[in-house]
Structure formats: structure tokens, C-alpha cells
Design an enzyme around this catalytic site. Sequence first.
Site, short mmCIF file in Angstrom:
data_model
loop_
_atom_site.label_atom_id
_atom_site.label_comp_id
_atom_site.label_asym_id
_atom_site.label_seq_id
_atom_site.Cartn_x
_atom_site.Cartn_y
_atom_site.Cartn_z
N HIS A 145 0.82 -1.21 0.00
CA HIS A 145 0.00 0.00 0.00
C HIS A 145 0.85 1.25 0.00
O HIS A 145 0.52 2.24 -0.66
CB HIS A 145 -0.93 0.00 1.22
CG HIS A 145 -2.15 -0.83 1.05
ND1 HIS A 145 -2.85 -1.35 2.10
CD2 HIS A 145 -2.81 -1.23 -0.06
CE1 HIS A 145 -3.88 -2.04 1.65
NE2 HIS A 145 -3.87 -1.99 0.35
N ARG A 151 -12.27 -0.86 -10.86
CA ARG A 151 -12.54 -1.67 -9.67
C ARG A 151 -13.91 -1.30 -9.12
O ARG A 151 -14.18 -0.13 -8.88
CB ARG A 151 -11.47 -1.41 -8.60
CG ARG A 151 -10.03 -1.64 -9.06
CD ARG A 151 -9.08 -1.35 -7.89
NE ARG A 151 -7.69 -1.50 -8.26
CZ ARG A 151 -6.91 -0.51 -8.68
NH1 ARG A 151 -7.40 0.72 -8.78
NH2 ARG A 151 -5.65 -0.73 -9.00
N CYS A 172 -2.59 -4.70 -16.28
CA CYS A 172 -3.23 -3.67 -15.46
C CYS A 172 -2.68 -3.64 -14.03
O CYS A 172 -3.26 -2.99 -13.17
CB CYS A 172 -4.74 -3.85 -15.43
SG CYS A 172 -5.29 -5.38 -14.66
#
Length: 544
Positions: free
Chosen positions: A183, A283, A479
Site C-alpha cells: 500500500h 474496480r 493492469c
Amino acid sequence: MRLQGVGVGRGIAHGPIVRMPDPIPEPGTGHRAADADTEFDRAMDALKGVAADLSERAERAGGEAKGVLDAQSMMAQDPALLDDVRSRISTGRTAERAVFEAFHGFQQMLISMGGYMAERAADLGDVSQRTIAQLNGVPAPGVPEVNHPFVLVAHDLAPADTAALDITKVLGLVTIGGGPTSHTAILARSKAIVAVVGVADAGALVDGTQVLVDASDGSVILDPTADDVAAAEQRLAASRVEAPIGPGKLADGTDIPLLANIGRPSDIADALLRGAEGVGLFRTEFMFLGTETAPTVAEQQEQYRTVFAAFGGKKVTVRTLDAGSDKPLAFLSTGHEENPALGLRGIRATRAHEEILRDQLTAIAAAAAETDADVQVMAPMVADAAETEYFVTLARSLGIPVAGVMAEVPSCALVAGQVLGIADFVSIGTNDLTQYTLAADRLLGSVAAYQDPWHPAVLRLVKLLGDAGIQSGRPVGVCGEAAADPMLAVVLVGLGATSLSMAPSALADVRTELRQHTLEHARALAVRALDAASAAEARAVVRD
């Protein structure tokens, strides 16, 4: 002295180090004076305050950071954690100790599961620290308030810290833990912060030391000379002669569409501003997370319509719900799993609850019919031809003519010919493909060198998919975060990738790099990378 990690992006930064302060000490085990109800009310007020603060930070941050911070906010109000806190207070614990023990217990459970679930443990730890700070009436842990520009050194950063970084002060970021798909790395890339992660020896660095952080080769040079800085700046300047916004192309005119990864409608403006030619990964989890029931067809249709209308005439690839593992949903219970990252997640979870998948595909088809966007769908975590057949058949039966799959499981690459005999396209999710190929937790700094999409084992799987795409005449896109690495993007094209999708902030660098290479040269670079013995060697031979 030179330290080595994994670079995020290709920028450089130099300046004095400022270290993140140590975390708040573990609360003591002494018994409290107040009664249980009063103490639980204290804990609840603190948790609500932390949840509200994280939600406010999410709104200010926007982009990919918003989704991460929203998830943290929900953690602070998780019913199971609240019950655990109440239970511990009833045995005589203080609110501070009860919060610490409850969150620590859940952290250990997630760490033992590995993979994405282990990555969530750090987020839980941050919520715990913030709550204990609020209970104690002291500032929450975070980035130090410094009046001069600096390079921040930390073990790792919580999402809230990364999202709130003041880019006018933070020149660069060095972390001891994490990897290129953690992250911290993803949010640093989205904010265009120069970062080198997974620097195992950075724990010995001290405040005030001058460093040169070079993301292009993942190095941190201590006490750099003026010549070191000048050479790095010269390299950066040479690489920053940006191509004008326009279609992605190689030097020989070969089209390589450059698309954006988006997580919610609020990401649209940035993607269009930076010249995205469409959406390679939409998403859809933002509509499903934090709800007790699945959104209705009408509710989903409204959100999809907003995105499709903004990209009128352009390709928009929608990923169906990627649930399970780090994204558990109350209405999609899969029961207890010892290792959810290898369990019922992605297409496996929605196939087990087909009504949710049917509603989503129905909503996508209806929204697509209301706009002129070129809408297509893909399923996550597809393992083989049988799952491909299931998804493609279902999508077409519900009115979506173009349906593909994501290649994130190594088995999908190994049977790529079979998969592309059914699917209309494949999109490679390099984050998970790397993690599963090399058995390397995305969070764990000790294995950060393995969690690297430059590894020849990962590149060989990409080549299998690219070759199958050429043989079948069907597109194979990328992606994952790998597409945002300009030099690796060229290698991916050489391996057969026909489009690249990435965080909008990476579009300019990738567009510029592609314009400097022909398809023949990209293929030659790919051969060199495939022949390397490690990720570091592959990166070095291509760069050289």
C-alpha cells in the site's frame, strides 16, 4: 555508503533524513478505577473519533488513497472488534489495554494468514495506535511536523500517513518494510512521491544524515557528493523530456493504448486530464464494501453510468467484484478460511453466490446500453479454461458481448492457449501474479526482493500469455503496478502486451518511455530480461 531497496517510479530526491517517531508504548495491564460501562463508553467514543477522522482524511485524499482510508475507518467500527473490546473491559481491563489486546489479537490472526490478509494487519495496528492516542489525549502517531524539506525514513507507513504526506515538505520516502506492490508503494506512486521501499538496512539511518534517493535503481546513497547529485539530476532530466499527451505509441508507430486504473467515479477527472485513452481496470468494490446487503441493480447501474458516460467512445474494462481475502463482505460469507488469499476469493466467491454476479453483470449491461462507451467485463482470479467458460458464457447471456479474464493465478498463464480460445481478451494482474508465483507476501520487507514483477519467473508467465494472445489474435493487456514502471512497461510490450493500464500519475512517464523504443527493440530487451537470473539482474541489464 549505498543501501539497496526497490524503487517506486523513476524520480530522485536528496536532503536530510527525518525518522518517523517510535510508536505509542503498549498500555499497562493495571486494573481501572471506573466501572465497565463507563470504560466501554470511553473506548467507543475514541473509536468513533478515529473512524470519523479517517473518513475525513479519505475525502481530502481522494483517488486510490480514499479506498484504503475508508477501509481503515470501517475497521474502527468492526462489530467483532467492538465485542472483543467490551469483553476485555468486562474482565477489568482499561479501555487502552482492551483496545490494544483486541486489535493485537486480530493482527496476529491476519499475519498468520499471510498474503493480503497480513497486509491488513498494519492497517489495524495504525487504527489501534490512533485510538490509544485519543484515549490518552496525546497526538496520534504520524509524520513529524518539520519546517524544512526532508526525506522521511520509516519502518513502513500506515495508509493514513501516506495519504496525508505534505508533498511540499516530503522530498522522498524510504521504508524498511514493504515491497513495490505494498500500500505504501501504491499510494506513493499515486501522489508522485519519490520512494524506495524494502531497504532492510535503513533502520540504522539517523536524523539529519544527507541522502540521495534514486527510485530508478532503488538506491539510497548516504552523504552523497555534489557529483553524485549532479549525475542523478542529469539522468532524471534526460528521462523527463515528456512526450505530449496523445495516444500511446512506440517509436515505429506501433499503437500501445495507455489506459487508467480507477476505483470510483471521483477518479475520472484525473485520468482524463492526464490523457488516459480509456479505462483498463475499473474496480467495483467501492459499492460493496462496508454494506450489510449487496447494492441493488439500480444502484449499481447509476454508478456505472457515470463512469461510462465520462469515457464516451472509449474502452472501459470493468472488473467484476473481487471479494474475499482482504475484502470480506457480510453478505458474501465464505466461512472461516485458514488462508483466504488461497481460498474462496474473486470469481470463486461470486460463482458460489451467483445471484450477486448476475445482478452486477445486469447492471453493467444496462448502464452500457445508456452510453456510447466501449464496455467490456473481466473476472478476477480466474485459474483455468473451465472458469473462463463459465464467466464468458454468463456475461454474454446477460447482454455483455465482450468478456475476458484476469490472469493473476499462475495456472491461468500455463493454460493461456485454452483460456484465450474462449475469452475475448486477457488482462494480467501483475501484483497478484508476482505474489503467487514467488510465494512472497506483499507486506513483508524481508521478502521484498522476491515481490518484484521484474523477476524472470513472472516475466516468463507474461510471455506465455503474450504468445497465446499473438497465436489467437486476441489482446493481452497489463493492469498491475508493473505497467506503471516505464522501463518494465517496454519489456511487457516486448513480451506481447498490447495495452497498459496504470495509476493516472504514471501515464506521462510511460508514454514518454514507449516513444523511445521500437517493437523490435522492446522484444530484444524482453529477451535479455528473460535470460536474467534475478529481478535485480533483469532490471540492470535492461537499464544498461
